[in-house]
Write an enzyme that holds these catalytic residues in place. Sequence first.
Site, PDB file in Angstrom:
ATOM      1  N   THR A   1       1.093  -1.377   0.026  1.00 31.34           N
ATOM      2  CA  THR A   1       0.015  -0.035   0.036  1.00 31.34           C
ATOM      3  C   THR A   1       0.857   1.418  -0.008  1.00 31.34           C
ATOM      4  O   THR A   1       1.846   1.386   0.901  1.00 31.34           O
ATOM      5  CB  THR A   1      -0.808   0.006   1.386  1.00 31.34           C
ATOM      6  OG1 THR A   1      -1.541  -1.239   1.266  1.00 31.34           O
ATOM      7  CG2 THR A   1      -1.772   1.295   1.438  1.00 31.34           C
TER       8      THR A   1
ATOM      9  N   GLU B 265      -3.577  -4.656  -2.675  1.00 29.02           N
ATOM     10  CA  GLU B 265      -4.217  -6.051  -2.220  1.00 29.02           C
ATOM     11  C   GLU B 265      -5.182  -5.651  -1.190  1.00 29.02           C
ATOM     12  O   GLU B 265      -4.916  -4.622  -0.546  1.00 29.02           O
ATOM     13  CB  GLU B 265      -2.891  -6.697  -1.370  1.00 29.02           C
ATOM     14  CG  GLU B 265      -3.237  -7.997  -0.778  1.00 29.02           C
ATOM     15  CD  GLU B 265      -3.931  -8.986  -1.964  1.00 29.02           C
ATOM     16  OE1 GLU B 265      -3.564  -9.221  -3.197  1.00 29.02           O
ATOM     17  OE2 GLU B 265      -5.366  -9.115  -1.621  1.00 29.02           O
TER      18      GLU B 265
ATOM     19  N   ASN C  44      -9.730   1.510   2.694  1.00 29.51           N
ATOM     20  CA  ASN C  44      -9.369   1.068   4.215  1.00 29.51           C
ATOM     21  C   ASN C  44      -9.945   2.274   4.845  1.00 29.51           C
ATOM     22  O   ASN C  44     -10.372   2.229   5.883  1.00 29.51           O
ATOM     23  CB  ASN C  44      -7.892   1.009   4.330  1.00 29.51           C
ATOM     24  CG  ASN C  44      -7.381  -0.356   4.070  1.00 29.51           C
ATOM     25  OD1 ASN C  44      -8.298  -1.331   3.646  1.00 29.51           O
ATOM     26  ND2 ASN C  44      -6.266  -0.646   4.263  1.00 29.51           N
TER      27      ASN C  44
ATOM     28  N   LEU D 119     -20.158  -3.205  10.718  1.00 27.33           N
ATOM     29  CA  LEU D 119     -20.967  -2.463  11.622  1.00 27.33           C
ATOM     30  C   LEU D 119     -21.183  -2.827  12.931  1.00 27.33           C
ATOM     31  O   LEU D 119     -22.226  -2.760  13.618  1.00 27.33           O
ATOM     32  CB  LEU D 119     -22.399  -2.236  11.048  1.00 27.33           C
ATOM     33  CG  LEU D 119     -22.617  -1.180  10.038  1.00 27.33           C
ATOM     34  CD1 LEU D 119     -24.026  -0.960   9.567  1.00 27.33           C
ATOM     35  CD2 LEU D 119     -22.019   0.056  10.613  1.00 27.33           C
TER      36      LEU D 119
ATOM     37  N   GLY E  88     -17.434  -2.444  19.005  1.00 26.41           N
ATOM     38  CA  GLY E  88     -16.147  -3.347  19.551  1.00 26.41           C
ATOM     39  C   GLY E  88     -15.284  -2.457  20.256  1.00 26.41           C
ATOM     40  O   GLY E  88     -15.358  -1.375  20.171  1.00 26.41           O
TER      41      GLY E  88
ATOM     42  N   CYS F 271      -3.044  -2.523   8.960  1.00 22.50           N
ATOM     43  CA  CYS F 271      -3.464  -1.588   7.960  1.00 22.50           C
ATOM     44  C   CYS F 271      -4.414  -0.332   8.367  1.00 22.50           C
ATOM     45  O   CYS F 271      -4.037   0.645   8.044  1.00 22.50           O
ATOM     46  CB  CYS F 271      -4.333  -2.596   6.973  1.00 22.50           C
ATOM     47  SG  CYS F 271      -3.189  -3.663   6.112  1.00 22.50           S
TER      48      CYS F 271
ATOM     49  N   ARG G 227       0.370  -6.058  15.486  1.00 23.83           N
ATOM     50  CA  ARG G 227       0.420  -4.687  14.984  1.00 23.83           C
ATOM     51  C   ARG G 227      -0.691  -3.882  15.399  1.00 23.83           C
ATOM     52  O   ARG G 227      -1.797  -4.111  15.036  1.00 23.83           O
ATOM     53  CB  ARG G 227       1.081  -4.621  13.624  1.00 23.83           C
ATOM     54  CG  ARG G 227       2.412  -5.216  13.321  1.00 23.83           C
ATOM     55  CD  ARG G 227       2.710  -5.041  11.950  1.00 23.83           C
ATOM     56  NE  ARG G 227       2.065  -6.124  11.114  1.00 23.83           N
ATOM     57  CZ  ARG G 227       2.400  -6.347   9.753  1.00 23.83           C
ATOM     58  NH1 ARG G 227       3.219  -5.717   9.171  1.00 23.83           N
ATOM     59  NH2 ARG G 227       1.669  -7.314   9.249  1.00 23.83           N
TER      60      ARG G 227
HETATM   61  P1  NAD Z   1       4.861  -7.998   6.597  1.00 20.04           P
HETATM   62  O1  NAD Z   1       5.397  -7.105   7.494  1.00 20.04           O
HETATM   63  O2  NAD Z   1       3.959  -9.053   7.054  1.00 20.04           O
HETATM   64  O3  NAD Z   1       5.650  -8.410   5.244  1.00 20.04           O
HETATM   65  C1  NAD Z   1       6.785  -7.353   5.129  1.00 20.04           C
HETATM   66  C2  NAD Z   1       7.722  -8.193   4.243  1.00 20.04           C
HETATM   67  O4  NAD Z   1       8.627  -7.438   3.798  1.00 20.04           O
HETATM   68  C3  NAD Z   1       8.666  -9.238   5.109  1.00 20.04           C
HETATM   69  O5  NAD Z   1       8.555 -10.534   4.560  1.00 20.04           O
HETATM   70  C4  NAD Z   1       9.733  -8.562   5.296  1.00 20.04           C
HETATM   71  O6  NAD Z   1      10.666  -9.509   5.356  1.00 20.04           O
HETATM   72  C5  NAD Z   1      10.188  -8.209   3.978  1.00 20.04           C
HETATM   73  N1  NAD Z   1      10.982  -6.985   3.803  1.00 20.04           N
HETATM   74  C6  NAD Z   1      11.289  -6.038   4.872  1.00 20.04           C
HETATM   75  N2  NAD Z   1      12.488  -5.422   4.521  1.00 20.04           N
HETATM   76  C7  NAD Z   1      12.792  -5.944   3.297  1.00 20.04           C
HETATM   77  C8  NAD Z   1      14.061  -5.663   2.531  1.00 20.04           C
HETATM   78  N3  NAD Z   1      14.903  -4.885   2.675  1.00 20.04           N
HETATM   79  N4  NAD Z   1      14.179  -6.685   1.468  1.00 20.04           N
HETATM   80  C9  NAD Z   1      13.128  -7.521   1.246  1.00 20.04           C
HETATM   81  N5  NAD Z   1      12.080  -7.878   2.034  1.00 20.04           N
HETATM   82  C10 NAD Z   1      12.014  -7.197   2.717  1.00 20.04           C
HETATM   83  O7  NAD Z   1       3.788  -6.726   5.890  1.00 20.04           O
HETATM   84  P2  NAD Z   1       2.260  -7.159   5.043  1.00 20.04           P
HETATM   85  O8  NAD Z   1       1.249  -7.206   6.221  1.00 20.04           O
HETATM   86  O9  NAD Z   1       2.608  -8.425   4.325  1.00 20.04           O
HETATM   87  O10 NAD Z   1       1.994  -5.886   4.192  1.00 20.04           O
HETATM   88  C11 NAD Z   1       2.817  -5.784   3.001  1.00 20.04           C
HETATM   89  C12 NAD Z   1       2.354  -4.518   2.477  1.00 20.04           C
HETATM   90  O11 NAD Z   1       0.874  -4.886   2.057  1.00 20.04           O
HETATM   91  C13 NAD Z   1       1.966  -3.385   3.209  1.00 20.04           C
HETATM   92  O12 NAD Z   1       2.140  -2.088   2.350  1.00 20.04           O
HETATM   93  C14 NAD Z   1       0.515  -3.203   3.584  1.00 20.04           C
HETATM   94  O13 NAD Z   1      -0.003  -2.181   3.857  1.00 20.04           O
HETATM   95  C15 NAD Z   1      -0.025  -3.819   2.571  1.00 20.04           C
HETATM   96  N6  NAD Z   1      -1.238  -4.809   3.007  1.00 20.04           N
HETATM   97  C16 NAD Z   1      -1.524  -5.616   4.001  1.00 20.04           C
HETATM   98  C17 NAD Z   1      -2.414  -6.336   4.236  1.00 20.04           C
HETATM   99  C18 NAD Z   1      -2.632  -7.161   5.492  1.00 20.04           C
HETATM  100  O14 NAD Z   1      -3.484  -7.705   5.794  1.00 20.04           O
HETATM  101  N7  NAD Z   1      -1.410  -7.476   6.208  1.00 20.04           N
HETATM  102  C19 NAD Z   1      -3.623  -6.281   3.488  1.00 20.04           C
HETATM  103  C20 NAD Z   1      -3.389  -5.417   2.282  1.00 20.04           C
HETATM  104  C21 NAD Z   1      -2.267  -4.600   1.879  1.00 20.04           C
END
Ligand code: NAD
Length: 433
Positions: A121, A151, A208, A250, A253, A260, A328
């Site tokens: 994001t 995503e 979001n 809705l 909680g 996110c 988180r």
């Molecule tokens: P996360 O923290 O679970 O994963 C991040 C990944 O990045 C990890 O595997 C980490 O090892 C890797 N990483 C960090 N530094 C790195 C580097 N220098 N080189 C290579 N890899 C590196 O995060 P997430 O929850 O998967 O979210 C990722 C993105 O997707 C964010 O922007 C988030 O906002 C978005 N997103 C998350 C969700 C969710 O439900 N978690 C849903 C939609 C979108």
Amino acid sequence: MTITFIGHGYVGLVTATIFADLGNKVWVVGHTAEKIENLKKGILPIYEPGLEELVKRNVDAGRLLFTLDYDPAIKDSQVVFIAVGTPPKPTGEADLSVVFEVAEKVGKHLDGYTVVITKSTVPVGTNEKVSEVVSKVKSPKAEFDVASVPEFLREGEAIGDTLHPDRIVIGTQTDKARDILLDLHDPIGGERVLTNIRTAEMIKYAANAFLATKISFANAIAGLSELTGSDGTQVLKGIGLDKRIGSFFLNPGAGYGGSCFPKDVKALISIADQNNYDFTLLKEVEKINKEMILSIVKKSVKMLGGDVRHKKVAVLGLAFKPDTDDMRDAPSITVINELLEKGAKIKSYDPIASNNARNLFKNKEGLTFADDAMSTIKDADLLIIMTEWNEFKELDLNEIKKLMAQPNIVDGRNIFDPEKAKNLGFTYKGVGR
Ligand code: NAD
């Protein structure tokens, strides 16, 4: 198709595994040797229901490959997804340092034509900067397009959401990139929203922010219902049945949390500020959410007679939502810290997130972790429900009453029936009723 994912978190690992399961060859590039070695052995860095088996199946089939090296993964791939974290800076704006760091590494290894997609994001305009970073370092022969495919998966339901999304948003600048991405996503369900990159980037934040707004609206109505003697849950059911409103998100909680909503609401406020738009609505959404989390503390203190010093408090549920180990920005963190500050002794339990919580709280004085729900509750003066795990919904209130020192419940997720609790002699407070 051969594709690469940079990042193996909740988004990267799930999406990469699904694409492998659909028959693609998928490289997953990480940056921590231990995690990559573990992944090769089927030990995952995150918990997501059903994912372990799916990873194993695709590793065994040779379709899912974990590596620390950009070479040969990037060279080999027609499509590269950047799926790294974009956490908030202290100012609220998204920290894009890792996105640009990995974009540079991707750029250095490009060969032939590649679509470089930001799945993380990211604020509007980020893909243009990714494009500049890649252009600066790529070999003159290499060609590429950037694209935005945000995503929308939910942790805990990520596999189903990835296979059967409501929509897939594809933001591209060329027909060639769009057609490759349509082809790659062909076996996956959902409406296609084909648009330009800036629009795709904005759709993710708008989605979001809208969901967070819906939650804060529900919580505000719940709070007002408590003051007016209405049943907030019934009020929200009554409005949610209107198709224009819809009943998802809705439920009143203990406030939203997770990786996110809090960060994306902050980031959109920051994007608005940078564009001289004062997004006061979203500032209120954040304020209501903070108050909602603190209302659990207030209810707890009140139920214990105004002084929680040396009182034993059981907290069931630590993760920001059920079926995930993600801590988180979990509302439980604020509630636990506030009560510890006021002198309470807290015993807590979460079916999956306890290890992450232990790392987060780092032996904090006054906080202990139990191995199951019933030993958490034993001898407690107050029980607080912070996450609506199914195993908590199935707990027997009679058994709970027998174990507790005092029959007090603050139910931050409305999992128990208030009438039943009161009839059994509990002092019970839910949210909005
Ligand atoms: P996360 O923290 O679970 O994963 C991040 C990944 O990045 C990890 O595997 C980490 O090892 C890797 N990483 C960090 N530094 C790195 C580097 N220098 N080189 C290579 N890899 C590196 O995060 P997430 O929850 O998967 O979210 C990722 C993105 O997707 C964010 O922007 C988030 O906002 C978005 N997103 C998350 C969700 C969710 O439900 N978690 C849903 C939609 C979108």
